[in-house]
Design an enzyme around this catalytic site. Structure first.
Site, PDB file in Angstrom:
ATOM      1  N   ASP A 116       9.190   3.160   0.477  1.00  0.00           N
ATOM      2  CA  ASP A 116       8.178   3.651   1.365  1.00  0.00           C
ATOM      3  C   ASP A 116       8.352   3.197   2.770  1.00  0.00           C
ATOM      4  O   ASP A 116       8.052   2.332   3.243  1.00  0.00           O
ATOM      5  CB  ASP A 116       6.950   3.111   0.855  1.00  0.00           C
ATOM      6  CG  ASP A 116       5.604   3.727   1.678  1.00  0.00           C
ATOM      7  OD1 ASP A 116       5.942   4.303   2.513  1.00  0.00           O
ATOM      8  OD2 ASP A 116       4.554   3.416   0.996  1.00  0.00           O
ATOM      9  N   TYR A 141       0.895  -1.273  -0.161  1.00  0.00           N
ATOM     10  CA  TYR A 141       0.105  -0.028   0.063  1.00  0.00           C
ATOM     11  C   TYR A 141       0.791   1.158   0.107  1.00  0.00           C
ATOM     12  O   TYR A 141       1.733   1.421   0.823  1.00  0.00           O
ATOM     13  CB  TYR A 141      -0.827  -0.073   1.314  1.00  0.00           C
ATOM     14  CG  TYR A 141      -2.000   1.311   1.387  1.00  0.00           C
ATOM     15  CD1 TYR A 141      -2.912   1.337   0.317  1.00  0.00           C
ATOM     16  CD2 TYR A 141      -1.734   2.324   2.232  1.00  0.00           C
ATOM     17  CE1 TYR A 141      -3.594   2.330   0.266  1.00  0.00           C
ATOM     18  CE2 TYR A 141      -2.727   3.361   2.102  1.00  0.00           C
ATOM     19  CZ  TYR A 141      -3.485   3.279   1.339  1.00  0.00           C
ATOM     20  OH  TYR A 141      -4.491   4.566   1.416  1.00  0.00           O
ATOM     21  N   LYS A 162       3.105   8.629   9.207  1.00  0.00           N
ATOM     22  CA  LYS A 162       2.777   7.993  10.535  1.00  0.00           C
ATOM     23  C   LYS A 162       3.770   8.648  11.691  1.00  0.00           C
ATOM     24  O   LYS A 162       3.604   9.637  12.109  1.00  0.00           O
ATOM     25  CB  LYS A 162       3.024   6.611  10.521  1.00  0.00           C
ATOM     26  CG  LYS A 162       1.956   6.111   9.269  1.00  0.00           C
ATOM     27  CD  LYS A 162       1.368   4.771   9.191  1.00  0.00           C
ATOM     28  CE  LYS A 162       0.429   4.655   8.521  1.00  0.00           C
ATOM     29  NZ  LYS A 162       0.221   3.986   7.244  1.00  0.00           N
TER      30      LYS A 162
HETATM   31  C1  LIG Z   1      -0.389   4.618   5.643  1.00  0.00           C
HETATM   32  C2  LIG Z   1       0.708   4.246   4.493  1.00  0.00           C
HETATM   33  C3  LIG Z   1       0.665   5.056   3.646  1.00  0.00           C
HETATM   34  C4  LIG Z   1      -0.280   6.194   3.286  1.00  0.00           C
HETATM   35  O1  LIG Z   1      -0.221   7.249   4.346  1.00  0.00           O
HETATM   36  P1  LIG Z   1      -1.329   8.183   4.590  1.00  0.00           P
HETATM   37  O2  LIG Z   1      -0.884   9.082   5.657  1.00  0.00           O
HETATM   38  O3  LIG Z   1      -2.749   7.442   5.289  1.00  0.00           O
HETATM   39  O4  LIG Z   1      -1.858   8.667   3.297  1.00  0.00           O
HETATM   40  C5  LIG Z   1       1.724   4.899   2.630  1.00  0.00           C
HETATM   41  N1  LIG Z   1       2.410   3.964   2.378  1.00  0.00           N
HETATM   42  C6  LIG Z   1       2.323   3.082   3.566  1.00  0.00           C
HETATM   43  C7  LIG Z   1       3.379   1.863   3.736  1.00  0.00           C
HETATM   44  C8  LIG Z   1       1.326   3.144   4.773  1.00  0.00           C
HETATM   45  O5  LIG Z   1       1.378   2.091   5.447  1.00  0.00           O
END
Ligand SMILES: *Cc1c(COP(=O)(O)O)cnc(C)c1O
Length: 427
Positions: free
Chosen positions: A239, A144, A267
């Site tokens: 990411d 994701y 996060k």
């Molecule tokens: C949560 C998440 C995102 C997206 O972040 P948001 O602040 O919810 O837009 C992108 N990459 C990873 C791996 C994530 O867990």
């Protein structure tokens, strides 16, 4: 356990908000049952509107490595709010946070602050495409990367060079520019890149995957990504929205010793407020407007409250690194839960790196989304429901990570295992 008020709130919410929630997994569709509406959180505990208390392993999906409402973070946010919540102009604290990020993350020489992980990934894709003057990007199944159009893409059938939209509303023409490969499959990456590498702008990867449940990179997987991207002049984008400051101050890139060209953070970096970042090589970040031609902007980017929360969080983590203790407590939790499930003859597998972990209800290794899909999601739903009833809040889906925070003391872990024992007895 009655959820009278939560149930009432959900039906009231559904009259104003699609599905009653502002982000889909909150609706508990994967596990069933009523999603508790939260009234407050303190340390490792959240309390719902019906007055039930839960030991929280959701941690707001990752940010809360210090637990809920850490006094130092709360004070930082309140102090900042008193001085004005937003200016649309530069502030000194933004430099402090950027310098802190740069110091911690080996792959970050320049960084721009944004407001969500989605925004960070969207910007990284635009930068990679601008830098390489190529349009194709690669992601892995089950990853994701936020909900920008280029990432809402599933593997196409057959040779799978071209992805197809995984959500209505994503233009087919755009989805075809994203190729989707199986995570941890070194051979598939090599074959794809030797054939198409010259058209690839970037490989996007969660170095430790957290959104298919936790998947741990096989030895050599991340190094292969580094090698093949270098060979074809493509970029490697980590990411680290989940792993950044979670598996260590230097994220997964420090842990595994692989330096990506671009890194996305989110996060933890925002300390529980809306803040994320895209960083990386100085030459590439230099392409961002106003220094370069690649457009990117945000009214609330570098917001004073979010910057204060992020900075307070990172300073606490730097001054008193909790990672050794988190490792010990998380290991105890994982082995305790595993013992309880084994005693009940429930097949399971726990993937864990430090304080992030997933219990998969399956036999054998889980190294990819293809493996994870074979899990018994019904069993997970039962497990989740039983734990909720005993005051333990896990993420409401099999394909998610749960998180231990510094507020989860050994007493809290012991309490968790005591409750889990009762819950697992009724599985
Ligand atoms: C949560 C998440 C995102 C997206 O972040 P948001 O602040 O919810 O837009 C992108 N990459 C990873 C791996 C994530 O867990």
């Amino acid at each position: 356990m009655k959820h009278t008020l939560s149930r009432r709130f959900l039906s009231r919410a559904q009259r104003s908000i699609p599905g009653g929630v502002n982000s889909p997994v909150r609706a508990f569709r994967a596990v069933g049952g009523t999603p508790p509406f939260v009234a407050q959180g303190k340390g490792a505990i959240v309390t719902d509107v019906d007055g039930h208390r839960y030991i929280d392993y959701l941690g707001s999906w990752g940010p809360l490595i210090l637990g809920h409402a850490h006094p130092v973070v709360v004070r930082a946010v309140c102090d900042a709010a008193r001085r004005g919540t937003t200016f649309g102009a530069a502030t000194e604290r933004e430099i402090d946070l950027a310098e802190m990020i740069r110091t911690c993350m080996p792959g970050i020489e320049r960084v721009r602050l944004v407001s969500s992980g989605t925004e960070a990934l969207m910007t990284a894709a635009r930068l990679a495409r601008a830098w390489t003057r190529r349009d194709r990007i690669i992601k892995f199944t089950g990853a994701y990367h936020g909900h920008a159009d280029s990432f809402l893409v599933a593997a196409g059938s057959g040779a799978a060079t071209f992805g197809h939209p995984s959500s209505p509303g994503v233009p087919r023409a755009l989805a075809e520019l994203t190729s989707v490969l199986p995570y941890n499959d070194i051979g598939a990456v090599r074959r794809f890149m030797s054939k198409h590498g010259r058209s690839v702008a970037a490989i996007f990867v969660e170095p430790i995957a957290a959104n298919a449940g936790v998947l741990i990179p096989r030895p050599g997987f991340l190094q292969t990504l580094r090698d093949v991207t270098r060979r074809s002049n493509s970029l490697l984008v980590f990411d680290e929205v989940v792993t950044g400051f979670r598996v260590g101050m230097g994220g997964a890139q420090k842990l595994y010793g692989i330096k990506p060209d671009l890194t996305c953070l989110g996060k933890i970096v925002g300390g529980g407020l809306p803040l994320a970042a895209v960083g990386g090589r100085r030459d590439i970040l230099g392409m961002l407007s106003p220094q370069g031609p690649v457009y990117q902007a945000g009214t609330l980017s570098g917001n004073p409250l979010a910057v204060a929360a992020g900075l307070a969080t990172l300073r606490l983590l730097r001054d008193k690194p909790p990672y050794a203790i988190l490792e010990k407590l998380s290991a105890r939790l994982a082995s305790g839960l595993s013992d309880l499930l084994t005693a009940r003859c429930v097949s399971h597998r726990i993937n864990r790196v430090g304080s992030m972990m997933t219990i998969f209800f399956a036999e054998g290794l889980i190294e990819s989304y293809e493996d994870a899909k074979l899990c018994d999601t019904q069993q997970f739903a039962k497990f989740h429901g039983a734990l909720i009833c005993h005051g333990i809040y896990l993420p409401p889906a099999q394909f998610e990570a749960f998180f231990v925070s510094v507020a989860h003391t050994s007493g809290v872990i012991r309490d968790t295992l005591r409750r889990a024992k009762k819950a697992i007895n009724i599985l």
